[in-house]
Design an enzyme around this catalytic site. Structure first.
Site, mmCIF file in Angstrom:
data_model
loop_
_atom_site.group_PDB
_atom_site.id
_atom_site.type_symbol
_atom_site.label_atom_id
_atom_site.label_comp_id
_atom_site.label_asym_id
_atom_site.label_seq_id
_atom_site.Cartn_x
_atom_site.Cartn_y
_atom_site.Cartn_z
ATOM 1 C CG HIS A 209 89.520 68.270 36.476
ATOM 2 N ND1 HIS A 209 90.154 69.477 36.567
ATOM 3 C CD2 HIS A 209 89.692 67.843 35.207
ATOM 4 C CE1 HIS A 209 90.681 69.787 35.398
ATOM 5 N NE2 HIS A 209 90.426 68.806 34.560
HETATM 6 C C1 UD1 Z 1 87.472 66.060 30.794
HETATM 7 C C2 UD1 Z 1 88.732 66.015 29.951
HETATM 8 C C3 UD1 Z 1 89.836 66.766 30.635
HETATM 9 C C4 UD1 Z 1 89.414 68.173 31.001
HETATM 10 C C5 UD1 Z 1 88.108 68.125 31.792
HETATM 11 C C6 UD1 Z 1 87.611 69.534 32.017
HETATM 12 C C7 UD1 Z 1 89.080 63.985 28.601
HETATM 13 C C8 UD1 Z 1 89.823 62.694 28.508
HETATM 14 N N1 UD1 Z 1 89.180 64.623 29.769
HETATM 15 O O1 UD1 Z 1 87.749 65.385 32.019
HETATM 16 O O2 UD1 Z 1 90.962 66.856 29.770
HETATM 17 O O3 UD1 Z 1 90.415 68.764 31.764
HETATM 18 O O4 UD1 Z 1 87.127 67.413 31.047
HETATM 19 O O5 UD1 Z 1 86.747 69.613 33.105
HETATM 20 O O6 UD1 Z 1 88.442 64.379 27.665
HETATM 21 N N2 UD1 Z 1 80.404 64.181 34.990
HETATM 22 C C9 UD1 Z 1 79.190 64.592 35.473
HETATM 23 N N3 UD1 Z 1 78.578 65.632 34.827
HETATM 24 C C10 UD1 Z 1 79.112 66.270 33.748
HETATM 25 C C11 UD1 Z 1 80.344 65.823 33.267
HETATM 26 C C12 UD1 Z 1 80.984 64.772 33.904
HETATM 27 O O7 UD1 Z 1 78.662 64.051 36.438
HETATM 28 O O8 UD1 Z 1 78.496 67.219 33.224
HETATM 29 C C13 UD1 Z 1 81.098 63.084 35.723
HETATM 30 C C14 UD1 Z 1 80.788 61.694 35.207
HETATM 31 O O9 UD1 Z 1 80.784 60.828 36.297
HETATM 32 C C15 UD1 Z 1 81.992 61.381 34.351
HETATM 33 C C16 UD1 Z 1 83.109 62.126 35.060
HETATM 34 O O10 UD1 Z 1 82.503 63.282 35.594
HETATM 35 O O11 UD1 Z 1 82.244 60.008 34.232
HETATM 36 C C17 UD1 Z 1 84.257 62.495 34.163
HETATM 37 O O12 UD1 Z 1 83.797 63.265 33.017
HETATM 38 P P1 UD1 Z 1 84.641 63.214 31.645
HETATM 39 O O13 UD1 Z 1 84.120 64.207 30.698
HETATM 40 O O14 UD1 Z 1 84.764 61.808 31.157
HETATM 41 O O15 UD1 Z 1 86.096 63.609 32.098
HETATM 42 P P2 UD1 Z 1 86.585 64.871 32.933
HETATM 43 O O16 UD1 Z 1 87.242 64.352 34.160
HETATM 44 O O17 UD1 Z 1 85.490 65.858 33.079
HETATM 45 N N1 UDP Z 2 86.116 76.762 35.657
HETATM 46 C C1 UDP Z 2 84.905 77.318 36.041
HETATM 47 N N2 UDP Z 2 84.304 76.865 37.177
HETATM 48 C C2 UDP Z 2 84.849 75.902 37.973
HETATM 49 C C3 UDP Z 2 86.105 75.356 37.583
HETATM 50 C C4 UDP Z 2 86.702 75.794 36.425
HETATM 51 O O1 UDP Z 2 84.389 78.202 35.369
HETATM 52 O O2 UDP Z 2 84.225 75.540 38.988
HETATM 53 C C5 UDP Z 2 86.750 77.239 34.420
HETATM 54 C C6 UDP Z 2 88.118 77.834 34.630
HETATM 55 O O3 UDP Z 2 88.006 79.195 34.999
HETATM 56 C C7 UDP Z 2 88.748 77.630 33.260
HETATM 57 C C8 UDP Z 2 88.160 76.301 32.828
HETATM 58 O O4 UDP Z 2 86.958 76.138 33.566
HETATM 59 O O5 UDP Z 2 88.340 78.639 32.361
HETATM 60 C C9 UDP Z 2 89.115 75.199 33.136
HETATM 61 O O6 UDP Z 2 88.472 73.988 33.026
HETATM 62 P P1 UDP Z 2 88.921 72.681 33.776
HETATM 63 O O7 UDP Z 2 89.736 73.000 34.958
HETATM 64 O O8 UDP Z 2 87.702 71.877 33.967
HETATM 65 O O9 UDP Z 2 89.774 71.908 32.644
HETATM 66 P P2 UDP Z 2 91.263 72.009 32.095
HETATM 67 O O10 UDP Z 2 91.609 73.420 31.827
HETATM 68 O O11 UDP Z 2 92.145 71.352 33.109
HETATM 69 O O12 UDP Z 2 91.235 71.169 30.861
#
Ligand code: UD1
Ligand code: UDP
Length: 362
Positions: A209
């Site tokens: 991601h």
């Molecule tokens: C964010 C965090 C990242 C973290 C990740 C955990 C920042 C800069 N990034 O990245 O550090 O590792 O969360 O998962 O804060 N979207 C949906 N539904 C949702 C959420 C997101 O469709 O419920 C889609 C949207 O298109 C959105 C994209 O995912 O634009 C990215 O979501 P965003 O929260 O901006 O960043 P993450 O990649 O999730």
């Molecule tokens: N996680 C989850 N379901 C998923 C993917 C991740 O429950 O389909 C959990 C994972 O076990 C961990 C957390 O989400 O506890 C990690 O989040 P993510 O990978 O989104 O973000 P990061 O840790 O890189 O910020």
């Protein structure tokens, strides 16, 4: 009078981290917690499922910020969090990790001169292309209490000139979460393996991601190529983050990916930990998943050029392969089967949340 803590969360990993501390605060009559959800993540599978599975109280505020560009999303959060802080006047603000919700929460509080406590302080990738790296650095430097998970994180904070008295090496709350929540409901979650037709050690778990991977066509294509190659050796389960789904759709590759990988919706924490525990290997660019692989004694291949969790690489639990198709496959063939001792205590002893609550109230 009780201590009023205002906790700010917004993204998936923060729900897991905050659950450990919130659970202990609930047991204290001298501390009151107000929970704010920025709304950064909002799909059921990215947010609500964690609140129900991990017994996290319903947030007092959901700011509904949603998705946007870096500046717009962070700016909207800042505006809305400031309103809540002015209304609530907490004694401390508590933030977790390195997302935009972390930065906005810390910045809004620091500007109002409300002391900030940061859980997971001191992590660095030394790659400022990552939005998370900017969030980490700024949050640490405007925090008053810094909870470092590892020796390396503590050293880094000292090196950056943060006063030693502000730093507390408490261990990692994600380890606490793994110990407390992961075993619960195991039998229910084992059904998932049956449903997917998988057996223990008979599959690979992959998650992707990071913006640096999803938003770069070359990197994403190469990662998909590597996972497709792996799927010829073992089934690859791929819970798909919405950011990654969109990126793969943009490349027109979703159908092809579905043909070779076991694509599923993002799963809840319990299912995820079952998958991590029973996989032959984890392939990921997630920070949290790298650590959880170690907690569950599963070798991890990391789809990044560097990691904040350097200890895992140093001790041979984790192998960095970037977004390189050949290296992904080579790591699976050699690194995964190497003998390793899993007994090191790199992330504390499972008492991080208790230490945090003690220090917050002392
Ligand atoms: C964010 C965090 C990242 C973290 C990740 C955990 C920042 C800069 N990034 O990245 O550090 O590792 O969360 O998962 O804060 N979207 C949906 N539904 C949702 C959420 C997101 O469709 O419920 C889609 C949207 O298109 C959105 C994209 O995912 O634009 C990215 O979501 P965003 O929260 O901006 O960043 P993450 O990649 O999730
Ligand atoms: N996680 C989850 N379901 C998923 C993917 C991740 O429950 O389909 C959990 C994972 O076990 C961990 C957390 O989400 O506890 C990690 O989040 P993510 O990978 O989104 O973000 P990061 O840790 O890189 O910020």
């Amino acid at each position: 009078m009780s201590l009023k803590i205002l906790t700010i969360v917004g993204a998936r990993p923060q729900f897991v981290k905050a659950a450990t501390v919130s659970r202990l605060i609930k047991e204290r009559t001298d501390i009151a917690e107000r929970l704010v959800h920025t709304g950064q993540h909002y799909d059921y599978g990215m947010s609500d499922v964690f609140f129900s599975e991990l017994d996290i109280p319903t947030p007092h505020y959901n700011l509904g910020v949603g998705s946007a560009s870096q500046g717009r999303q962070t700016g909207e959060m800042l505006i809305r969090i400031e309103d809540v802080l002015l209304k609530e006047s907490p004694d401390r603000v508590l933030v977790y990790g390195d997302t935009n919700s972390t930065l906005a929460g810390a910045l809004a509080a620091a500007k109002l001169r409300i002391p900030v406590a940061h859980v997971e302080a001191g992590l660095r990738s030394f790659n400022r292309v990552m939005p998370e790296e900017i969030n980490r650095i700024i949050t640490d430097h405007i925090s008053d209490l810094l909870f470092a998970p590892t020796v390396g994180a503590t050293r880094q904070l000292i090196h950056e000139g943060i006063p030693a008295a502000a730093i507390h090496q408490v261990g990692d709350v994600m380890f606490d979460a793994a110990l407390y929540y992961a075993g619960r409901g195991e039998s229910h979650s084992l059904l998932l393996l049956d449903k997917l037709g998988l057996r223990s050690e008979g599959f690979i778990l992959a998650t992707v991601h990071r913006a640096e991977n999803t938003d770069c066509v070359d990197r994403l294509s190469s990662i998909i190529g590597g996972l497709t190659d792996l799927s010829e050796l073992l089934p690859v389960v791929f819970p798909l983050h919405p950011r990654t789904r969109r990126a793969i759709e943009r490349l027109g590759l979703l159908e092809a990916v579905r043909q070779s990988l076991l694509v599923i919706e993002p799963v809840g924490y319990r299912d995820m930990t079952i998958l991590e525990k029973h996989a032959k290997a984890v392939v990921t660019d997630s920070g949290g998943v790298q650590k959880e692989a170690f907690f569950f004694r599963t070798p991890c291949i990391t789809l990044r050029d560097e990691t904040e969790w350097g200890e895992l690489v140093e001790y041979g639990y984790n192998c960095l392969v970037g977004a390189d198709r050949e290296r992904i496959v080579a790591a699976f063939k050699s690194f995964v089967s190497a003998a390793r001792c899993w007994d090191r205590e790199l992330f504390g002893t499972g008492t991080a949340a208790a230490e945090i609550v003690r220090l917050l109230s002392s």
